[in-house]
Design an enzyme around this catalytic site. Structure first.
Site, PDB file in Angstrom:
ATOM      1  N   HIS A  85       0.828  -1.219   0.000  1.00 57.78           N
ATOM      2  CA  HIS A  85       0.000   0.000   0.000  1.00 57.78           C
ATOM      3  C   HIS A  85       0.857   1.261   0.000  1.00 57.78           C
ATOM      4  O   HIS A  85       0.365   2.332  -0.349  1.00 57.78           O
ATOM      5  CB  HIS A  85      -1.055  -0.020   1.114  1.00 57.78           C
ATOM      6  CG  HIS A  85      -0.577   0.257   2.503  1.00 57.78           C
ATOM      7  ND1 HIS A  85      -0.238  -0.733   3.392  1.00 57.78           N
ATOM      8  CD2 HIS A  85      -0.403   1.416   3.163  1.00 57.78           C
ATOM      9  CE1 HIS A  85       0.118  -0.184   4.538  1.00 57.78           C
ATOM     10  NE2 HIS A  85       0.032   1.122   4.425  1.00 57.78           N
ATOM     11  N   ASP A 221       1.427  -7.746   2.373  1.00 58.33           N
ATOM     12  CA  ASP A 221       1.461  -6.312   2.069  1.00 58.33           C
ATOM     13  C   ASP A 221       2.905  -5.816   1.861  1.00 58.33           C
ATOM     14  O   ASP A 221       3.461  -5.129   2.708  1.00 58.33           O
ATOM     15  CB  ASP A 221       0.783  -5.552   3.213  1.00 58.33           C
ATOM     16  CG  ASP A 221       0.421  -4.121   2.837  1.00 58.33           C
ATOM     17  OD1 ASP A 221       0.928  -3.627   1.815  1.00 58.33           O
ATOM     18  OD2 ASP A 221      -0.362  -3.494   3.574  1.00 58.33           O
ATOM     19  N   SER A 650       4.092   2.170   8.383  1.00 58.31           N
ATOM     20  CA  SER A 650       3.884   1.176   7.344  1.00 58.31           C
ATOM     21  C   SER A 650       5.175   0.990   6.578  1.00 58.31           C
ATOM     22  O   SER A 650       5.819   1.964   6.191  1.00 58.31           O
ATOM     23  CB  SER A 650       2.797   1.633   6.384  1.00 58.31           C
ATOM     24  OG  SER A 650       1.565   1.254   6.890  1.00 58.31           O
TER      25      SER A 650
HETATM   26  N1  ARG Z   1      -4.774   0.324   7.756  1.00 64.51           N
HETATM   27  C1  ARG Z   1      -3.482   0.413   7.116  1.00 64.51           C
HETATM   28  C2  ARG Z   1      -2.982   1.845   7.177  1.00 64.51           C
HETATM   29  O1  ARG Z   1      -3.462   2.610   7.936  1.00 64.51           O
HETATM   30  C3  ARG Z   1      -3.513  -0.153   5.740  1.00 64.51           C
HETATM   31  C4  ARG Z   1      -4.231   0.648   4.719  1.00 64.51           C
HETATM   32  C5  ARG Z   1      -4.144   0.093   3.321  1.00 64.51           C
HETATM   33  N2  ARG Z   1      -5.065  -0.997   3.105  1.00 64.51           N
HETATM   34  C6  ARG Z   1      -6.387  -0.846   2.802  1.00 64.51           C
HETATM   35  N3  ARG Z   1      -7.125  -1.902   2.671  1.00 64.51           N
HETATM   36  N4  ARG Z   1      -6.941   0.338   2.644  1.00 64.51           N
HETATM   37  O2  ARG Z   1      -2.450   2.484   6.340  1.00 64.51           O
HETATM   38  N1  GLU Z   2      -1.191   1.220   7.602  1.00 66.45           N
HETATM   39  C1  GLU Z   2      -0.565   2.264   8.346  1.00 66.45           C
HETATM   40  C2  GLU Z   2       0.392   3.101   7.505  1.00 66.45           C
HETATM   41  O1  GLU Z   2       0.189   3.263   6.328  1.00 66.45           O
HETATM   42  C3  GLU Z   2       0.089   1.673   9.531  1.00 66.45           C
HETATM   43  C4  GLU Z   2      -0.956   1.271  10.421  1.00 66.45           C
HETATM   44  C5  GLU Z   2      -1.059   2.156  11.613  1.00 66.45           C
HETATM   45  O2  GLU Z   2      -1.669   3.218  11.560  1.00 66.45           O
HETATM   46  O3  GLU Z   2      -0.473   1.710  12.613  1.00 66.45           O
HETATM   47  O4  GLU Z   2       1.329   3.707   7.994  1.00 66.45           O
END
Ligand code: ARG
Ligand code: GLU
Length: 715
Positions: A85, A221, A650
């Site tokens: 991502h 990921d 991330s």
């Molecule tokens: N929750 C993670 C973050 O905050 C992953 C986001 C990307 N994945 C998704 N299904 N939107 O960035």
């Molecule tokens: N998916 C998050 C990011 O893009 C990390 C998840 C979180 O917020 O801890 O940095």
């Protein structure tokens, strides 16, 4: 008396945070603040192996990727690993119907196949230094907030201009602890970063929105890039003559895997946290701002989904927008529940009780800090309406694409009025590109319905002063539906070619045409109302809050001497550490800390948008063809630990007790997303993809043995 004493003691024990896992620590202070505890928790290396300015250390393998994610060097030829991502924008930019890298993945089987990504950069941290005394020179409590900032800006400029560095380096100075301290970072930023590999989205984003923020998780990921440098190994703009960067340090990779209780570290660039707020501030987030934003996003997502399920083209157009709106939507819900469940507000109140007891017992503290909490409360209360209006504005206006289109045409008008004609052409090309991007991901009917839904909220949920007078007047004898129909039908802004063709008109003619458009006028009136009725008051109050909060953080550090303090995240390099372990999300439920490929097959739904699995992966699974990456006939996929992470982490490496790479951080569990405000070790877990799954995909699924061969793998 005795009872009182015991209550106070109990309060103290509960409210002085002592959880070892909490904290995002500055790497140069680990030796002083954390090394002992880290060793007790299982670390087998020294703090000086993590951060060292005299010889290579782990920090030399960690980069900020584009300022929004983290990546790490995993080979001596500049290969870096990050999340799928995090690399998604690059992957998407190279994708077309013929080369659908989102759907099919992308692998460079030799360096010539790697793809350049204009705009993408990585930054290394060369050194970190406390410069608080130079930056806070001549600062005293008599200065107004504005005078204070001016002095600080001058001090920063002076230090920056005299600081000795190499020509290919940069100097960055940032506030910490809400402005009570300043640190200087020497950085090296490489701008030639090429795409090397990415799995199909059905692996890299397996489970999509349904599984996002969730455990148990089965997402691979990850994606890979390579850093290129000039012939001296220094940063350089893209050139075919650049060569793969030779790092000071590349991470070693361990295939040993993790067990419950094992020590782990996450090293990266967390974006933003708020760990030192007052109970009152948290109450507002939990009861007012989070719910308001959740409600607005609920409306948006519901409407988008309705269109997306019916129409494949709209689904593609809106996929990225939907995912990003959904990401925070889901996080905030977890945050509200987590704050509730962890009793965050009462905990802060208990802490404030002790704070006040101690402050009142010390005349100097009483004088400077005795009124801070009531003052903070009053300032937050005063700002309540404006902060909410600001959330409404930010959540609603940019979601309506016609307003974004109007804003871009307003930029064109402003450009045309500037003197330098040659530069105008250049900047207007940028504006036109921006318009093209907007229109690529735009459906007029969806946008019109979004307008109706969101503008109803904008008008009905807010007090009259915050609402555009033009809109209120129009609604006296129109319904919002009729108004939307009329405006969308009559507007020139709904079609890209309209605007593009108008660019050949004279500047005056362009301006006349655009400014007579009712939708454009409405956009202008809405933003004018905001900048006159909301922004000035919000900014003034927020200034006051910032000032009080700065004192409050300083006071907490003085008053709670027994506590170790770490600065809130601010996108600078931090290390967090904790042990691998499961958790109990609810009564009667217990989550394990590992997932395996069996879980992928349990979730598998053929043809599904979120849970489809590539045939090749199914074949490998059925043949149990895991190579050296499986254990006892099973292929590990993800695991969790109590590392304190946030957005920006991330792509951060998960390291074992020896500093070897064992996983890749990519998410947190839903029940623990309140860790940005109130970390709670019983329920806050970060989610990592096991490095063995990453290597299995690269090696067995993609057959990219060329990449495996570059890495140093410890079996
Ligand atoms: N929750 C993670 C973050 O905050 C992953 C986001 C990307 N994945 C998704 N299904 N939107 O960035
Ligand atoms: N998916 C998050 C990011 O893009 C990390 C998840 C979180 O917020 O801890 O940095």
């Amino acid at each position: 008396m005795k009872k009182q004493f015991i209550t106070a003691l109990l309060l103290l024990v509960c409210s002085v945070k002592s959880f070892a896992d909490e904290g995002m620590w500055l790497p140069q202070l680990l030796q002083t603040l954390n090394e002992k505890e880290m060793k007790k928790m299982g670390m087998k290396i020294k703090a000086s192996d993590i951060y060292n300015i005299n010889k290579s250390s782990l920090k030399d393998a960690i980069v900020s990727l584009g300022g929004f994610c983290t990546a790490e060097v995993i080979s001596n030829e500049g290969l870096i690993l990050t999340n799928h991502h995090c690399g998604f924008d690059a992957i998407q930019n190279h994708s077309s119907i013929e080369h659908n890298y989102i759907q099919n993945g992308f692998w460079a089987y030799n360096k010539n196949e790697e793809l350049q990504n204009p705009g993408l950069f990585v930054s290394f941290i060369v050194s970190i230094e406390d410069v608080s005394s130079s930056i806070l020179k001549n600062i005293n409590s008599k200065l107004s907030e504005k005078e204070r900032q001016t002095t600080i800006d001058q001090n920063i400029a002076t230090l920056k201009s005299s600081y000795k560095k190499n020509s290919y380096q940069d100097v960055i100075i940032r506030p910490f602890f809400d402005g009570n301290a300043y640190y200087l970072f020497v950085t090296e930023t490489y701008k030639d970063v090429r795409l090397v590999g990415a799995p199909p989205a059905s692996i890299g984003n397996f489970g999509k929105d349904t599984d996002n923020w969730m455990w148990p998780r089965h997402t691979g990921d990850f994606s890979m890039f390579r850093i290129y440098a000039d012939k001296d190994n220094h940063p350089a703009a893209y050139s075919p003559n650049n060569i793969p960067y030779t790092p000071k340090r590349a991470l070693n990779i361990s295939l040993k895997g993790m067990k419950a209780g094992d020590f782990t570290m996450v090293f990266g660039f967390p974006g933003k946290t708020n760990e030192y707020l007052s109970a009152y501030a948290i109450q507002q987030i939990k009861d007012i701002y989070d719910p308001a934003k959740i409600n607005i996003r609920h409306d948006i997502l519901e409407l988008m989904k309705r269109f997306m399920v019916k129409d494949e083209a709209i689904k593609i157009k809106y996929a990225a927008k939907y995912a990003s709106i959904e990401n925070a939507y889901k996080k905030w819900q977890g945050e509200v529940l987590g704050l509730q469940k962890s009793n965050a507000i009462q905990k802060k109140k208990d802490r404030e009780t002790i704070f006040l007891q101690r402050v009142n017992a010390n005349p100097a503290w009483k004088e400077s800090y005795g009124q801070l909490l009531p003052q903070l409360e009053a300032a937050y209360e005063l700002n309540k309406a404006y902060a909410l209006q600001r959330d409404y504005y930010n959540e609603i206006i940019p979601r309506i694409e016609l307003f974004n289109i109007a804003a871009t045409t307003a930029n064109i008008i402003a450009e045309n009025e500037k003197k330098d004609a040659a530069a105008n052409i250049d900047r207007n090309k940028k504006n036109l590109d921006r318009l093209e991007d907007i229109f690529k991901e735009y459906d007029p009917e969806l946008d019109r319905q979004l307008f109706i839904k969101l503008m109803s909220r904008y008008v009905n949920d807010q007090n009259a002063a915050a609402v555009s007078p033009m809109l209120s007047n129009a609604l006296i004898n129109h319904s919002i539906e009729d108004l939307a129909n009329e405006m969308y039908t009559a507007s020139v802004l709904t079609v890209y070619d309209n605007i593009k063709n108008m660019m050949t008109m004279s500047a005056n003619e362009f301006k006349t045409r655009i400014t007579s458009d009712t939708l454009f006028q409405l956009y202008v009136d809405i933003s004018k109302t905001y900048s006159q009725q909301v922004a000035p008051f919000y900014n003034k109050n927020q200034n006051e809050i910032n000032q009080l909060q700065r004192s409050y953080v300083k006071a907490q550090m003085e008053v709670f001497k027994e506590q170790k303090f770490y600065p809130d995240a601010n996108s600078t390099l931090r290390l967090t550490y904790g042990n691998v372990m499961g958790y109990q999300p609810r009564d009667g439920m217990k989550y394990d800390y590992y997932t395996y490929m069996d879980g992928i097959m349990e979730k598998y739904k053929p043809g599904d948008y979120e849970f489809d699995v590539p045939q090749k992966l199914i074949d490998l699974y059925q043949a149990k063809d895991f190579g050296p990456y499986g254990v006892n006939g099973k292929q590990p996929v993800c695991f969790i630990a109590a590392n304190h992470t946030t957005g920006g982490n991330s792509g951060s490496p998960a390291l074992d007790a020896y500093g070897n790479l064992v996983g890749l951080n990519f998410d947190r569990v839903w029940e623990g997303t309140m860790s940005d405000i109130n970390y709670d070790a019983t329920i806050c877990r970060n989610i990592m993809v096991d490095i063995r799954y990453v290597l299995f995909i690269i090696d067995k699924f993609a057959g990219a043995k060329n990449l495996i061969a570059e890495m140093k793998i410890i079996k």
